[in-house]
Design a protein around this motif. Structure first.
Motif, PDB file in Angstrom:
ATOM      1  N   ILE A   1       9.066   6.306 -58.674  1.00 43.28           N
ATOM      2  CA  ILE A   1       9.777   6.976 -59.769  1.00 43.28           C
ATOM      3  C   ILE A   1      10.712   8.012 -59.145  1.00 43.28           C
ATOM      4  O   ILE A   1      11.902   8.061 -59.451  1.00 43.28           O
ATOM      5  CB  ILE A   1       8.798   7.651 -60.752  1.00 43.28           C
ATOM      6  N   SER A   2      10.165   8.823 -58.250  1.00 38.03           N
ATOM      7  CA  SER A   2      10.961   9.886 -57.631  1.00 38.03           C
ATOM      8  C   SER A   2      12.062   9.320 -56.741  1.00 38.03           C
ATOM      9  O   SER A   2      13.170   9.850 -56.709  1.00 38.03           O
ATOM     10  CB  SER A   2      10.064  10.849 -56.849  1.00 38.03           C
ATOM     11  N   PHE A   3      11.785   8.237 -56.024  1.00 39.85           N
ATOM     12  CA  PHE A   3      12.804   7.631 -55.162  1.00 39.85           C
ATOM     13  C   PHE A   3      13.965   7.091 -55.993  1.00 39.85           C
ATOM     14  O   PHE A   3      15.135   7.284 -55.649  1.00 39.85           O
ATOM     15  CB  PHE A   3      12.203   6.506 -54.308  1.00 39.85           C
ATOM     16  N   THR A   4      13.643   6.420 -57.086  1.00 32.00           N
ATOM     17  CA  THR A   4      14.694   5.897 -57.955  1.00 32.00           C
ATOM     18  C   THR A   4      15.521   7.032 -58.544  1.00 32.00           C
ATOM     19  O   THR A   4      16.758   6.965 -58.594  1.00 32.00           O
ATOM     20  CB  THR A   4      14.081   5.025 -59.073  1.00 32.00           C
ATOM     21  N   MET A   5      14.839   8.095 -58.946  1.00 31.08           N
ATOM     22  CA  MET A   5      15.554   9.233 -59.511  1.00 31.08           C
ATOM     23  C   MET A   5      16.472   9.895 -58.482  1.00 31.08           C
ATOM     24  O   MET A   5      17.620  10.219 -58.787  1.00 31.08           O
ATOM     25  CB  MET A   5      14.566  10.240 -60.082  1.00 31.08           C
ATOM     26  N   VAL A   6      15.988  10.086 -57.257  1.00 32.61           N
ATOM     27  CA  VAL A   6      16.834  10.723 -56.246  1.00 32.61           C
ATOM     28  C   VAL A   6      17.989   9.801 -55.856  1.00 32.61           C
ATOM     29  O   VAL A   6      19.099  10.267 -55.594  1.00 32.61           O
ATOM     30  CB  VAL A   6      16.018  11.202 -55.016  1.00 32.61           C
ATOM     31  N   SER A   7      17.755   8.511 -55.834  1.00 35.05           N
ATOM     32  CA  SER A   7      18.826   7.565 -55.510  1.00 35.05           C
ATOM     33  C   SER A   7      19.928   7.619 -56.556  1.00 35.05           C
ATOM     34  O   SER A   7      21.119   7.633 -56.228  1.00 35.05           O
ATOM     35  CB  SER A   7      18.272   6.142 -55.420  1.00 35.05           C
ATOM     36  N   ARG A   8      19.553   7.655 -57.822  1.00 35.98           N
ATOM     37  CA  ARG A   8      20.547   7.730 -58.894  1.00 35.98           C
ATOM     38  C   ARG A   8      21.225   9.095 -58.928  1.00 35.98           C
ATOM     39  O   ARG A   8      22.427   9.196 -59.175  1.00 35.98           O
ATOM     40  CB  ARG A   8      19.892   7.434 -60.242  1.00 35.98           C
ATOM     41  N   SER A   9      20.451  10.160 -58.663  1.00 37.15           N
ATOM     42  CA  SER A   9      21.014  11.509 -58.767  1.00 37.15           C
ATOM     43  C   SER A   9      22.093  11.772 -57.717  1.00 37.15           C
ATOM     44  O   SER A   9      22.950  12.630 -57.917  1.00 37.15           O
ATOM     45  CB  SER A   9      19.909  12.568 -58.661  1.00 37.15           C
ATOM     46  N   ARG A  10      22.062  11.044 -56.609  1.00 33.88           N
ATOM     47  CA  ARG A  10      23.099  11.206 -55.575  1.00 33.88           C
ATOM     48  C   ARG A  10      24.493  10.896 -56.108  1.00 33.88           C
ATOM     49  O   ARG A  10      25.481  11.400 -55.601  1.00 33.88           O
ATOM     50  CB  ARG A  10      22.830  10.257 -54.397  1.00 33.88           C
ATOM     51  N   ASN A  11      24.538  10.025 -57.104  1.00 33.12           N
ATOM     52  CA  ASN A  11      25.821   9.578 -57.645  1.00 33.12           C
ATOM     53  C   ASN A  11      26.202  10.284 -58.939  1.00 33.12           C
ATOM     54  O   ASN A  11      27.039   9.804 -59.683  1.00 33.12           O
ATOM     55  CB  ASN A  11      25.764   8.062 -57.885  1.00 33.12           C
ATOM     56  N   ARG A  12      25.569  11.410 -59.202  1.00 39.25           N
ATOM     57  CA  ARG A  12      25.869  12.164 -60.417  1.00 39.25           C
ATOM     58  C   ARG A  12      26.541  13.483 -60.061  1.00 39.25           C
ATOM     59  O   ARG A  12      26.493  13.933 -58.920  1.00 39.25           O
ATOM     60  CB  ARG A  12      24.588  12.430 -61.227  1.00 39.25           C
TER      61      ARG A  12
ATOM     62  N   ASN B   1      25.749  16.485 -60.910  1.00 41.93           N
ATOM     63  CA  ASN B   1      24.871  17.628 -61.133  1.00 41.93           C
ATOM     64  C   ASN B   1      24.047  17.891 -59.869  1.00 41.93           C
ATOM     65  O   ASN B   1      23.060  17.201 -59.604  1.00 41.93           O
ATOM     66  CB  ASN B   1      23.964  17.343 -62.335  1.00 41.93           C
ATOM     67  N   VAL B   2      24.459  18.886 -59.095  1.00 44.82           N
ATOM     68  CA  VAL B   2      23.808  19.186 -57.820  1.00 44.82           C
ATOM     69  C   VAL B   2      22.373  19.684 -58.036  1.00 44.82           C
ATOM     70  O   VAL B   2      21.469  19.340 -57.267  1.00 44.82           O
ATOM     71  CB  VAL B   2      24.637  20.214 -57.008  1.00 44.82           C
ATOM     72  N   SER B   3      22.155  20.465 -59.065  1.00 42.53           N
ATOM     73  CA  SER B   3      20.804  20.966 -59.351  1.00 42.53           C
ATOM     74  C   SER B   3      19.845  19.819 -59.640  1.00 42.53           C
ATOM     75  O   SER B   3      18.694  19.812 -59.161  1.00 42.53           O
ATOM     76  CB  SER B   3      20.818  21.921 -60.541  1.00 42.53           C
ATOM     77  N   TYR B   4      20.295  18.848 -60.407  1.00 39.35           N
ATOM     78  CA  TYR B   4      19.493  17.664 -60.711  1.00 39.35           C
ATOM     79  C   TYR B   4      19.118  16.936 -59.418  1.00 39.35           C
ATOM     80  O   TYR B   4      17.964  16.564 -59.205  1.00 39.35           O
ATOM     81  CB  TYR B   4      20.262  16.757 -61.668  1.00 39.35           C
ATOM     82  N   HIS B   5      20.086  16.782 -58.535  1.00 42.25           N
ATOM     83  CA  HIS B   5      19.826  16.107 -57.260  1.00 42.25           C
ATOM     84  C   HIS B   5      18.842  16.908 -56.399  1.00 42.25           C
ATOM     85  O   HIS B   5      17.949  16.330 -55.778  1.00 42.25           O
ATOM     86  CB  HIS B   5      21.128  15.850 -56.497  1.00 42.25           C
ATOM     87  N   ALA B   6      18.993  18.217 -56.366  1.00 40.31           N
ATOM     88  CA  ALA B   6      18.094  19.060 -55.565  1.00 40.31           C
ATOM     89  C   ALA B   6      16.652  18.942 -56.065  1.00 40.31           C
ATOM     90  O   ALA B   6      15.715  18.790 -55.263  1.00 40.31           O
ATOM     91  CB  ALA B   6      18.551  20.512 -55.608  1.00 40.31           C
ATOM     92  N   ILE B   7      16.467  18.998 -57.366  1.00 40.92           N
ATOM     93  CA  ILE B   7      15.120  18.872 -57.943  1.00 40.92           C
ATOM     94  C   ILE B   7      14.529  17.499 -57.625  1.00 40.92           C
ATOM     95  O   ILE B   7      13.371  17.387 -57.207  1.00 40.92           O
ATOM     96  CB  ILE B   7      15.155  19.133 -59.458  1.00 40.92           C
ATOM     97  N   CYS B   8      15.327  16.464 -57.800  1.00 41.31           N
ATOM     98  CA  CYS B   8      14.854  15.110 -57.501  1.00 41.31           C
ATOM     99  C   CYS B   8      14.513  14.951 -56.019  1.00 41.31           C
ATOM    100  O   CYS B   8      13.540  14.277 -55.671  1.00 41.31           O
ATOM    101  CB  CYS B   8      15.905  14.079 -57.903  1.00 41.31           C
TER     102      CYS B   8
END
Length: 89
Positions: A15-26, A28-35
């Motif tokens: 779950i976390s890996f998928t979220m961090v993978s997707r967050s790289r392309n968004r 929102n830096v805060s979202y990526h940092a949390i993920c």
């Protein structure tokens, strides 16, 4: 008991890996940092548990099933979160 623990950790790990993978392309830096913190922390806990179980080969089944299920769940969770916070590609 370690089968259940490995399954749960693998599920959460993906779950976390998928979220961090997707967050790289968004955008929102805060979202990526949390993920990233979530993903790396769970990865460490999963690897720790696998090492403590001496990487027993029979753990491949709960690990693979957990990671596949986690990946599918992570995609849906990511889409929901991205919509809520307005993260764009």
């Amino acid at each position: 008991m370690s089968i259940f623990i490995i399954f749960c950790l693998a599920y959460i790990q993906n779950i976390s890996f998928t979220m961090v993978s997707r967050s790289r392309n968004r955008d929102n830096v805060s979202y990526h940092a949390i993920c990233s913190v979530f993903s790396n922390g769970i990865w460490f806990l999963t690897m720790r548990e696998l090492v403590l179980a001496e990487l027993s080969f029979f753990l491949i089944i709960p690990y693979v099933v957990g990671t596949v299920a986690g990946s599918l769940t992570g995609q849906k969770a990511s889409i929901w979160i991205e919509q809520k916070i307005g993260a764009k590609t």
